[in-house]
Motif scaffolding. Structure first.
Motif, PDB file in Angstrom:
ATOM      1  N   THR A  14       0.818  -1.219   0.000  1.00 41.40           N
ATOM      2  CA  THR A  14       0.000   0.000   0.000  1.00 41.40           C
ATOM      3  C   THR A  14       0.850   1.267   0.000  1.00 41.40           C
ATOM      4  O   THR A  14       0.309   2.359  -0.086  1.00 41.40           O
ATOM      5  CB  THR A  14      -0.924   0.034   1.228  1.00 41.40           C
ATOM      6  OG1 THR A  14      -0.115   0.069   2.417  1.00 41.40           O
ATOM      7  CG2 THR A  14      -1.855  -1.163   1.259  1.00 41.40           C
ATOM      8  N   ARG A  15       2.179   1.097   0.131  1.00 43.68           N
ATOM      9  CA  ARG A  15       3.126   2.211   0.227  1.00 43.68           C
ATOM     10  C   ARG A  15       2.768   3.138   1.385  1.00 43.68           C
ATOM     11  O   ARG A  15       2.858   4.358   1.279  1.00 43.68           O
ATOM     12  CB  ARG A  15       3.228   2.963  -1.101  1.00 43.68           C
ATOM     13  CG  ARG A  15       3.759   2.085  -2.209  1.00 43.68           C
ATOM     14  CD  ARG A  15       3.895   2.812  -3.521  1.00 43.68           C
ATOM     15  NE  ARG A  15       2.588   3.275  -3.970  1.00 43.68           N
ATOM     16  CZ  ARG A  15       2.392   4.360  -4.714  1.00 43.68           C
ATOM     17  NH1 ARG A  15       3.403   5.080  -5.099  1.00 43.68           N
ATOM     18  NH2 ARG A  15       1.185   4.711  -5.067  1.00 43.68           N
ATOM     19  N   THR A  16       2.362   2.544   2.498  1.00 41.72           N
ATOM     20  CA  THR A  16       1.972   3.299   3.687  1.00 41.72           C
ATOM     21  C   THR A  16       3.055   3.182   4.751  1.00 41.72           C
ATOM     22  O   THR A  16       3.501   2.087   5.074  1.00 41.72           O
ATOM     23  CB  THR A  16       0.643   2.765   4.251  1.00 41.72           C
ATOM     24  OG1 THR A  16      -0.368   2.935   3.253  1.00 41.72           O
ATOM     25  CG2 THR A  16       0.236   3.498   5.512  1.00 41.72           C
ATOM     26  N   TYR A  17       3.468   4.341   5.278  1.00 40.56           N
ATOM     27  CA  TYR A  17       4.465   4.405   6.344  1.00 40.56           C
ATOM     28  C   TYR A  17       3.772   4.902   7.604  1.00 40.56           C
ATOM     29  O   TYR A  17       3.020   5.887   7.565  1.00 40.56           O
ATOM     30  CB  TYR A  17       5.598   5.362   5.956  1.00 40.56           C
ATOM     31  CG  TYR A  17       6.628   5.542   7.044  1.00 40.56           C
ATOM     32  CD1 TYR A  17       7.583   4.565   7.295  1.00 40.56           C
ATOM     33  CD2 TYR A  17       6.653   6.689   7.815  1.00 40.56           C
ATOM     34  CE1 TYR A  17       8.527   4.720   8.294  1.00 40.56           C
ATOM     35  CE2 TYR A  17       7.597   6.861   8.816  1.00 40.56           C
ATOM     36  CZ  TYR A  17       8.531   5.869   9.044  1.00 40.56           C
ATOM     37  OH  TYR A  17       9.470   6.031  10.036  1.00 40.56           O
ATOM     38  N   LEU A  35      10.690  11.482   2.146  1.00 42.87           N
ATOM     39  CA  LEU A  35       9.632  10.998   1.254  1.00 42.87           C
ATOM     40  C   LEU A  35      10.266  10.627  -0.091  1.00 42.87           C
ATOM     41  O   LEU A  35      10.343  11.454  -0.994  1.00 42.87           O
ATOM     42  CB  LEU A  35       8.565  12.080   1.044  1.00 42.87           C
ATOM     43  CG  LEU A  35       7.888  12.612   2.296  1.00 42.87           C
ATOM     44  CD1 LEU A  35       7.011  13.809   1.953  1.00 42.87           C
ATOM     45  CD2 LEU A  35       7.082  11.518   2.960  1.00 42.87           C
ATOM     46  N   PRO A  36      10.746   9.397  -0.247  1.00 44.30           N
ATOM     47  CA  PRO A  36      11.411   9.003  -1.491  1.00 44.30           C
ATOM     48  C   PRO A  36      10.495   9.194  -2.702  1.00 44.30           C
ATOM     49  O   PRO A  36       9.342   8.787  -2.689  1.00 44.30           O
ATOM     50  CB  PRO A  36      11.728   7.521  -1.281  1.00 44.30           C
ATOM     51  CG  PRO A  36      11.613   7.289   0.191  1.00 44.30           C
ATOM     52  CD  PRO A  36      10.644   8.299   0.709  1.00 44.30           C
ATOM     53  N   LYS A  37      11.043   9.816  -3.754  1.00 41.66           N
ATOM     54  CA  LYS A  37      10.258  10.086  -4.968  1.00 41.66           C
ATOM     55  C   LYS A  37       9.762   8.808  -5.640  1.00 41.66           C
ATOM     56  O   LYS A  37       8.707   8.806  -6.256  1.00 41.66           O
ATOM     57  CB  LYS A  37      11.090  10.881  -5.967  1.00 41.66           C
ATOM     58  CG  LYS A  37      11.126  12.345  -5.678  1.00 41.66           C
ATOM     59  CD  LYS A  37       9.845  12.984  -6.098  1.00 41.66           C
ATOM     60  CE  LYS A  37      10.005  14.479  -6.135  1.00 41.66           C
ATOM     61  NZ  LYS A  37       8.739  15.153  -6.229  1.00 41.66           N
ATOM     62  N   ASP A  38      10.518   7.707  -5.519  1.00 43.61           N
ATOM     63  CA  ASP A  38      10.072   6.473  -6.158  1.00 43.61           C
ATOM     64  C   ASP A  38       8.896   5.836  -5.426  1.00 43.61           C
ATOM     65  O   ASP A  38       8.206   4.982  -5.964  1.00 43.61           O
ATOM     66  CB  ASP A  38      11.219   5.469  -6.308  1.00 43.61           C
ATOM     67  CG  ASP A  38      11.845   5.081  -4.985  1.00 43.61           C
ATOM     68  OD1 ASP A  38      11.788   5.863  -4.028  1.00 43.61           O
ATOM     69  OD2 ASP A  38      12.413   3.974  -4.918  1.00 43.61           O
ATOM     70  N   VAL A  39       8.623   6.281  -4.206  1.00 41.09           N
ATOM     71  CA  VAL A  39       7.479   5.787  -3.436  1.00 41.09           C
ATOM     72  C   VAL A  39       6.342   6.802  -3.475  1.00 41.09           C
ATOM     73  O   VAL A  39       5.185   6.451  -3.665  1.00 41.09           O
ATOM     74  CB  VAL A  39       7.879   5.493  -1.977  1.00 41.09           C
ATOM     75  CG1 VAL A  39       6.666   5.062  -1.154  1.00 41.09           C
ATOM     76  CG2 VAL A  39       8.972   4.445  -1.907  1.00 41.09           C
ATOM     77  N   ASN A  60      12.758  19.259  -1.194  1.00 41.39           N
ATOM     78  CA  ASN A  60      13.678  18.389  -0.458  1.00 41.39           C
ATOM     79  C   ASN A  60      13.105  17.001  -0.191  1.00 41.39           C
ATOM     80  O   ASN A  60      13.750  16.191   0.480  1.00 41.39           O
ATOM     81  CB  ASN A  60      14.064  19.042   0.870  1.00 41.39           C
ATOM     82  CG  ASN A  60      14.895  20.281   0.658  1.00 41.39           C
ATOM     83  OD1 ASN A  60      15.787  20.297  -0.192  1.00 41.39           O
ATOM     84  ND2 ASN A  60      14.610  21.326   1.401  1.00 41.39           N
ATOM     85  N   ASN A  61      11.888  16.749  -0.667  1.00 44.73           N
ATOM     86  CA  ASN A  61      11.219  15.456  -0.482  1.00 44.73           C
ATOM     87  C   ASN A  61      11.164  15.042   0.988  1.00 44.73           C
ATOM     88  O   ASN A  61      11.553  13.936   1.358  1.00 44.73           O
ATOM     89  CB  ASN A  61      11.902  14.361  -1.311  1.00 44.73           C
ATOM     90  CG  ASN A  61      11.889  14.669  -2.779  1.00 44.73           C
ATOM     91  OD1 ASN A  61      10.947  15.272  -3.280  1.00 44.73           O
ATOM     92  ND2 ASN A  61      12.930  14.301  -3.476  1.00 44.73           N
ATOM     93  N   THR A  78       0.409   8.126   3.330  1.00 46.88           N
ATOM     94  CA  THR A  78      -0.088   7.302   2.237  1.00 46.88           C
ATOM     95  C   THR A  78       0.041   8.048   0.924  1.00 46.88           C
ATOM     96  O   THR A  78      -0.017   9.279   0.887  1.00 46.88           O
ATOM     97  CB  THR A  78      -1.572   6.918   2.457  1.00 46.88           C
ATOM     98  OG1 THR A  78      -2.339   8.106   2.644  1.00 46.88           O
ATOM     99  CG2 THR A  78      -1.743   6.023   3.671  1.00 46.88           C
ATOM    100  N   PRO A  79       0.215   7.331  -0.181  1.00 47.59           N
ATOM    101  CA  PRO A  79       0.339   8.003  -1.468  1.00 47.59           C
ATOM    102  C   PRO A  79      -0.965   8.675  -1.884  1.00 47.59           C
ATOM    103  O   PRO A  79      -2.054   8.216  -1.537  1.00 47.59           O
ATOM    104  CB  PRO A  79       0.692   6.882  -2.441  1.00 47.59           C
ATOM    105  CG  PRO A  79       0.566   5.612  -1.711  1.00 47.59           C
ATOM    106  CD  PRO A  79       0.330   5.900  -0.275  1.00 47.59           C
ATOM    107  N   THR A  80      -0.817   9.751  -2.602  1.00 49.17           N
ATOM    108  CA  THR A  80      -1.963  10.443  -3.175  1.00 49.17           C
ATOM    109  C   THR A  80      -2.326   9.716  -4.468  1.00 49.17           C
ATOM    110  O   THR A  80      -1.450   9.473  -5.290  1.00 49.17           O
ATOM    111  CB  THR A  80      -1.624  11.909  -3.464  1.00 49.17           C
ATOM    112  OG1 THR A  80      -1.241  12.526  -2.237  1.00 49.17           O
ATOM    113  CG2 THR A  80      -2.801  12.653  -4.065  1.00 49.17           C
TER     114      THR A  80
END
Length: 81
Positions: A14-17, A35-39, A60-61, A78-80
């Motif tokens: 789910t790419r949830t931290y 916040l890694p850009k690939d995630v 600066n992510n 969580t991702p948008t």
């Protein structure tokens, strides 16, 4: 970090931290989370338990979390869609 981490986990499906921490007394600085850009290609949705505020720095992510008082907090990222 403006506190002591109690637990953290990342769900790759789910790419949830999720981060739970207890703040230090008298610390005014924010907690920063990478916040890694690939995630998180877009600025993610960030939820915080308790009184506090979040700020996303897309250059600066990072996400900055500022808490309003001492206590225990849980941050969920969580991702948008």
């Amino acid at each position: 970090m403006a506190g002591n981490p109690e637990s953290y986990r990342y769900d790759p499906d789910t790419r949830t931290y999720t981060l739970t921490f207890t703040t230090h007394r008298g610390v005014d600085g924010p907690t920063e989370i990478a916040l890694p850009k690939d995630v998180y290609a877009k600025p993610p949705t960030i939820q915080i338990t308790g009184p506090g505020r979040t700020h996303t720095d897309t250059r600066n992510n990072t996400a900055g979390i500022t808490t309003a008082k001492d206590g225990r907090y849980t941050i969920t990222i969580t991702p948008t869609p």
